[in-house]
Design a protein around this motif. Structure first.
Motif, PDB file in Angstrom:
ATOM      1  N   GLN A   1       0.755  -1.065  -0.051  1.00  0.00           N
ATOM      2  CA  GLN A   1       0.101  -0.006  -0.012  1.00  0.00           C
ATOM      3  C   GLN A   1       0.957   1.225   0.111  1.00  0.00           C
ATOM      4  OE1 GLN A   1      -3.481   0.001   0.340  1.00  0.00           O
ATOM      5  NE2 GLN A   1      -2.999  -2.318  -0.233  1.00  0.00           N
ATOM      6  N   GLY A   2       0.454   2.125  -0.723  1.00  0.00           N
ATOM      7  CA  GLY A   2       1.160   3.677  -0.588  1.00  0.00           C
ATOM      8  C   GLY A   2      -0.063   4.513  -0.461  1.00  0.00           C
ATOM      9  N   SER A   3       0.153   5.893  -0.521  1.00  0.00           N
ATOM     10  CA  SER A   3      -0.910   6.947  -0.728  1.00  0.00           C
ATOM     11  C   SER A   3      -0.816   7.895  -1.758  1.00  0.00           C
ATOM     12  CB  SER A   3      -0.815   7.686   0.601  1.00  0.00           C
ATOM     13  OG  SER A   3       0.265   8.549   0.804  1.00  0.00           O
ATOM     14  N   VAL A   4      -1.883   8.520  -2.139  1.00  0.00           N
ATOM     15  CA  VAL A   4      -2.042   9.184  -3.531  1.00  0.00           C
ATOM     16  C   VAL A   4      -2.621  10.588  -3.063  1.00  0.00           C
ATOM     17  CG1 VAL A   4      -2.281   9.607  -5.926  1.00  0.00           C
ATOM     18  CG2 VAL A   4      -1.673   7.437  -4.980  1.00  0.00           C
ATOM     19  N   THR A   5      -1.965  11.797  -3.310  1.00  0.00           N
ATOM     20  CA  THR A   5      -2.537  13.185  -3.441  1.00  0.00           C
ATOM     21  C   THR A   5      -2.923  13.511  -4.838  1.00  0.00           C
ATOM     22  OG1 THR A   5      -1.380  13.626  -1.386  1.00  0.00           O
ATOM     23  CG2 THR A   5      -2.278  15.513  -2.658  1.00  0.00           C
ATOM     24  N   VAL A   6      -4.312  13.680  -4.996  1.00  0.00           N
ATOM     25  CA  VAL A   6      -4.778  14.264  -6.228  1.00  0.00           C
ATOM     26  C   VAL A   6      -5.387  15.550  -6.287  1.00  0.00           C
ATOM     27  CG1 VAL A   6      -6.427  13.394  -8.129  1.00  0.00           C
ATOM     28  CG2 VAL A   6      -5.560  11.719  -6.753  1.00  0.00           C
TER      29      VAL A   6
ATOM     30  N   ARG B   1      -4.952   4.819   1.520  1.00  0.00           N
ATOM     31  CA  ARG B   1      -4.600   3.654   1.336  1.00  0.00           C
ATOM     32  C   ARG B   1      -4.726   3.257  -0.233  1.00  0.00           C
ATOM     33  NH1 ARG B   1      -3.496   0.017   4.873  1.00  0.00           N
ATOM     34  NH2 ARG B   1      -4.304  -1.814   3.739  1.00  0.00           N
ATOM     35  N   VAL B   2      -3.694   2.830  -0.795  1.00  0.00           N
ATOM     36  CA  VAL B   2      -3.835   2.719  -2.340  1.00  0.00           C
ATOM     37  C   VAL B   2      -2.938   1.408  -2.551  1.00  0.00           C
ATOM     38  CG1 VAL B   2      -3.595   3.445  -4.801  1.00  0.00           C
ATOM     39  CG2 VAL B   2      -4.517   5.120  -2.930  1.00  0.00           C
ATOM     40  N   ALA B   3      -3.550   0.420  -3.269  1.00  0.00           N
ATOM     41  CA  ALA B   3      -2.713  -0.860  -3.464  1.00  0.00           C
ATOM     42  C   ALA B   3      -1.519  -0.126  -4.668  1.00  0.00           C
ATOM     43  CB  ALA B   3      -3.529  -2.047  -3.975  1.00  0.00           C
ATOM     44  N   ASP B   4      -0.583  -0.886  -4.611  1.00  0.00           N
ATOM     45  CA  ASP B   4       0.606  -0.554  -5.512  1.00  0.00           C
ATOM     46  C   ASP B   4       0.524  -1.825  -6.562  1.00  0.00           C
ATOM     47  OD1 ASP B   4       2.946  -0.188  -6.924  1.00  0.00           O
ATOM     48  OD2 ASP B   4       4.174  -0.257  -5.296  1.00  0.00           O
ATOM     49  N   PHE B   5       0.240  -1.610  -7.819  1.00  0.00           N
ATOM     50  CA  PHE B   5       0.143  -2.545  -8.819  1.00  0.00           C
ATOM     51  C   PHE B   5       1.465  -2.898  -9.451  1.00  0.00           C
ATOM     52  CE2 PHE B   5      -4.354  -1.339  -9.943  1.00  0.00           C
ATOM     53  CZ  PHE B   5      -5.042  -1.940  -8.683  1.00  0.00           C
ATOM     54  N   GLY B   6       2.549  -2.143  -8.961  1.00  0.00           N
ATOM     55  CA  GLY B   6       4.029  -2.493  -9.563  1.00  0.00           C
ATOM     56  C   GLY B   6       4.377  -1.199 -10.316  1.00  0.00           C
TER      57      GLY B   6
END
Length: 409
Positions: free
Chosen positions: A116-121, A163-168
């Motif tokens: 998991q990572g995080s993203v600011t949009v 919480r954002v899944a990392d797809f690679g």
């Protein structure tokens, strides 16, 4: 007398069981909210799959059995708020296990297993023209646990997905939803354990009916083709990796207009052949090698009028011909027709008046059809499922209140 009765009874029971066993299993949709199974003889009608987040008309759409009968593919909108598409293609085993999202994978249940990572949009209003601005929008990045709602007028707003899944090492798409319109960008590469930033401009009208519908399996089960809301045809691996966003059009160059019905060849010799409808010059069915350019080889016309559409079109599993359903000139009924490849002749299968034979599926033995018999040319209310021989004999009601049939092994 008793012995004769028991003998006749045993023969009758055996014949019923043989029909159910040899002719496979029929799946269908009821009320847009459940997939049901029924035997071809009308017995064993039962619910197979449903989901709490189905809210028709954003419900379940078309179904398709894998050629070996082990999996059922279907189009569903139950995860339409956590996907770039309003509806995705899913696959599920015949026993109800191993539900997978085929387009925009993985499904929501598979996200927690990934880093998991995080993203600011930062969402920017850059000229919204999709009718009246709804004011509130839904924002989602592929891999996030949940979508978020924002208010957006002129200017911009920022939203954080913790919480954002990392797809690679692939960009994960971002989608903004406003009423029936969707805006998407390729997004950003999510990195486990870190925060990354992305910009999402809303410009223009957005895309209406962005989704994946009408799954069709390749004969070897390796790929599934589908259409979007504008009948543009695409395909994907039947076992896609997380974060896969395939762009594999079925045609080279421009997609033909009116290609809402199509099928892949059923035999080893025609497995790479695409049969499809088109109405850009005449209302006809064509054949082309997958990845080839339209127009391919003309197979037959399905109407002597220009700019017409079929309700459905399918090849016979034995490869001997194809079936299509189309409206009459007055648009007050539609019927199913058989085109035989060997004789190059067309015969009418159903003979409905003031009723509509619409979508259908062919039995694995190529001898029977299950079809929607409806009171309206478009609405699903008033539709029942009927079966009939490909030769036009033996029409009978299979089950009331059903649409989108799929007949598998």
């Amino acid at each position: 007398m008793i012995c004769r009765f028991l003998t006749l009874l045993s023969v009758f029971v055996f014949s019923i069981l043989s029909v159910a066993g040899q002719n496979g299993l029929i799946a269908y949709v009821r009320g847009g909210k459940e997939i049901r199974f029924i035997n071809p003889d009308g017995t064993g009608d039962r619910q197979f799959w449903t989901h709490k987040d189905l809210f028709p008309p954003l419900g379940i759409f078309e179904l398709a059995w894998k050629p070996d009968g082990t999996e059922l593919a279907f189009s569903s909108a139950h995860e339409g708020l956590v996907s770039a598409y309003m509806a995705d293609i899913y696959s599920i085993k015949r026993d109800g296990s191993n539900l997978r999202r085929i387009t925009n994978p993985p499904d929501r249940a598979g996200l927690a297993r990934l880093p998991q990572g995080s993203v600011t949009v930062k969402v920017i209003s850059a000229g919204f023209v999709g009718g009246d601005n709804p004011g509130k929008f839904i924002v989602y990045i592929a891999g996030a646990e949940d979508p978020q709602v924002i208010a957006l007028g002129e200017g911009s707003t920022t939203v954080v997905f913790n919480r954002v899944a990392d797809f690679g090492k692939v960009p994960q798409s971002i989608v903004v939803i406003g009423n029936e319109y969707r805006w998407t960008v390729p997004g950003v590469d999510v990195v486990a354990g870190r925060n990354v930033t992305a910009t999402m401009p809303i410009s223009g009208q957005g895309i209406e009916l962005r989704g994946a519908f009408r799954p069709v399996w390749r004969a070897d089960g390796s790929r599934i083709s589908y259409r979007d809301g504008l009948c543009l045809l695409n395909s994907t691996s039947a076992t896609p990796a997380p974060g896969t966003h395939p762009y594999a059009p079925l045609f080279a160059g421009k997609n033909p207009t009116g290609s809402c019905s199509w099928d892949w060849g059923k035999t080893s010799a025609t497995a790479n052949q695409l049969f499809y409808t088109s109405n850009d010059s005449e209302s006809a069915i064509y054949q082309v090698t997958e990845g080839g350019a339209h127009p391919g080889t003309k197979v037959t016309e399905f109407s002597d009028l220009a700019n017409q559409h079929t309700k459905d079109m399918r090849l016979l599993p034995d490869g001997s011909g194809l079936l299509y359903s189309t409206m009459n000139h007055f648009w007050d009924s539609s019927n199913i027709f058989l085109y035989d490849f060997g004789s190059r002749s067309t015969t009418q299968v159903t003979k409905l008046e003031k009723a509509f034979a619409r979508k259908f599926s062919v039995a694995p033995d190529s001898k029977s059809i299950v079809f929607e018999r409806c009171t309206d040319k478009e609405a699903d209310e008033g539709c029942d499922l009927w079966t009939i021989g490909v030769n036009g004999a033996g029409a009978r009601m299979l089950v009331k209140n059903g649409v989108d049939p799929a007949w598998g092994k």
